[in-house]
Motif scaffolding. Sequence first.
Motif, PDB file in Angstrom:
ATOM      1  N   GLN A  98       0.839  -1.194   0.000  1.00 47.06           N
ATOM      2  CA  GLN A  98       0.000   0.000   0.000  1.00 47.06           C
ATOM      3  C   GLN A  98       0.878   1.249   0.000  1.00 47.06           C
ATOM      4  O   GLN A  98       1.955   1.257   0.590  1.00 47.06           O
ATOM      5  CB  GLN A  98      -0.900   0.028   1.242  1.00 47.06           C
ATOM      6  CG  GLN A  98      -1.949  -1.049   1.256  1.00 47.06           C
ATOM      7  CD  GLN A  98      -3.163  -0.722   0.407  1.00 47.06           C
ATOM      8  OE1 GLN A  98      -3.164   0.180  -0.428  1.00 47.06           O
ATOM      9  NE2 GLN A  98      -4.222  -1.474   0.601  1.00 47.06           N
ATOM     10  N   PRO A  99       0.420   2.310  -0.657  1.00 50.07           N
ATOM     11  CA  PRO A  99       1.192   3.556  -0.631  1.00 50.07           C
ATOM     12  C   PRO A  99       1.210   4.138   0.775  1.00 50.07           C
ATOM     13  O   PRO A  99       0.261   3.947   1.543  1.00 50.07           O
ATOM     14  CB  PRO A  99       0.425   4.471  -1.587  1.00 50.07           C
ATOM     15  CG  PRO A  99      -0.943   3.898  -1.676  1.00 50.07           C
ATOM     16  CD  PRO A  99      -0.821   2.428  -1.411  1.00 50.07           C
ATOM     17  N   GLN A 100       2.283   4.800   1.102  1.00 56.36           N
ATOM     18  CA  GLN A 100       2.404   5.435   2.415  1.00 56.36           C
ATOM     19  C   GLN A 100       1.564   6.700   2.433  1.00 56.36           C
ATOM     20  O   GLN A 100       1.682   7.538   1.550  1.00 56.36           O
ATOM     21  CB  GLN A 100       3.869   5.784   2.720  1.00 56.36           C
ATOM     22  CG  GLN A 100       4.773   4.571   2.819  1.00 56.36           C
ATOM     23  CD  GLN A 100       4.380   3.661   3.970  1.00 56.36           C
ATOM     24  OE1 GLN A 100       4.071   4.115   5.057  1.00 56.36           O
ATOM     25  NE2 GLN A 100       4.378   2.363   3.715  1.00 56.36           N
ATOM     26  N   VAL A 101       0.729   6.807   3.441  1.00 49.68           N
ATOM     27  CA  VAL A 101      -0.114   7.984   3.571  1.00 49.68           C
ATOM     28  C   VAL A 101       0.523   8.903   4.592  1.00 49.68           C
ATOM     29  O   VAL A 101       0.959   8.473   5.649  1.00 49.68           O
ATOM     30  CB  VAL A 101      -1.537   7.590   4.028  1.00 49.68           C
ATOM     31  CG1 VAL A 101      -2.402   8.815   4.209  1.00 49.68           C
ATOM     32  CG2 VAL A 101      -2.150   6.625   3.038  1.00 49.68           C
ATOM     33  N   GLY A 102       0.604  10.149   4.267  1.00 43.20           N
ATOM     34  CA  GLY A 102       1.195  11.110   5.181  1.00 43.20           C
ATOM     35  C   GLY A 102       1.623  12.355   4.438  1.00 43.20           C
ATOM     36  O   GLY A 102       1.507  12.456   3.215  1.00 43.20           O
ATOM     37  N   THR A 103       2.119  13.279   5.181  1.00 42.94           N
ATOM     38  CA  THR A 103       2.565  14.535   4.605  1.00 42.94           C
ATOM     39  C   THR A 103       3.998  14.387   4.124  1.00 42.94           C
ATOM     40  O   THR A 103       4.860  13.923   4.872  1.00 42.94           O
ATOM     41  CB  THR A 103       2.495  15.648   5.666  1.00 42.94           C
ATOM     42  OG1 THR A 103       1.181  15.663   6.215  1.00 42.94           O
ATOM     43  CG2 THR A 103       2.818  16.993   5.070  1.00 42.94           C
ATOM     44  N   PRO A 104       4.269  14.778   2.880  1.00 42.53           N
ATOM     45  CA  PRO A 104       5.640  14.694   2.388  1.00 42.53           C
ATOM     46  C   PRO A 104       6.550  15.654   3.161  1.00 42.53           C
ATOM     47  O   PRO A 104       6.101  16.677   3.672  1.00 42.53           O
ATOM     48  CB  PRO A 104       5.541  15.102   0.925  1.00 42.53           C
ATOM     49  CG  PRO A 104       4.138  15.473   0.660  1.00 42.53           C
ATOM     50  CD  PRO A 104       3.344  15.276   1.891  1.00 42.53           C
TER      51      PRO A 104
END
Length: 119
Positions: A98-104
């Motif tokens: 799964q793609p990492q969710v969060g603020t770059p």
Amino acid sequence: MTSWDDGAQQERSSLVRMYTVTGGRTAPRGGLAIEALVSSATSAVLGTSYSREYRAISELCRQVRSVAEVSALLAVPLGVARVLISDMEAEGLVRVYQPQVGTPEMNLLERVLSGLRRL
């Protein structure tokens, strides 16, 4: 019957098949992003005890592919691909990343902005 009627009949037949393959489900049991990456969890070819869709997904995912790619390459609706991949993951037949969710990070955003300005 015209060839158009034959095409429409084949499309209806295909959609009914997809409905039965997913057990009527239109969404995966867990969250599965369309950009999630999928790879085969086994190097062996799946036997005939598995559906042709499972075998096709397993074969395609010998190379890492996104859920959207699997859907497009197999010419099945995205919802169907998501349900099948989710079920295969539950059975241990594929691995899903799964793609990492969060603020770059701010550093990354600044580099992207700098690159865009140079264009």
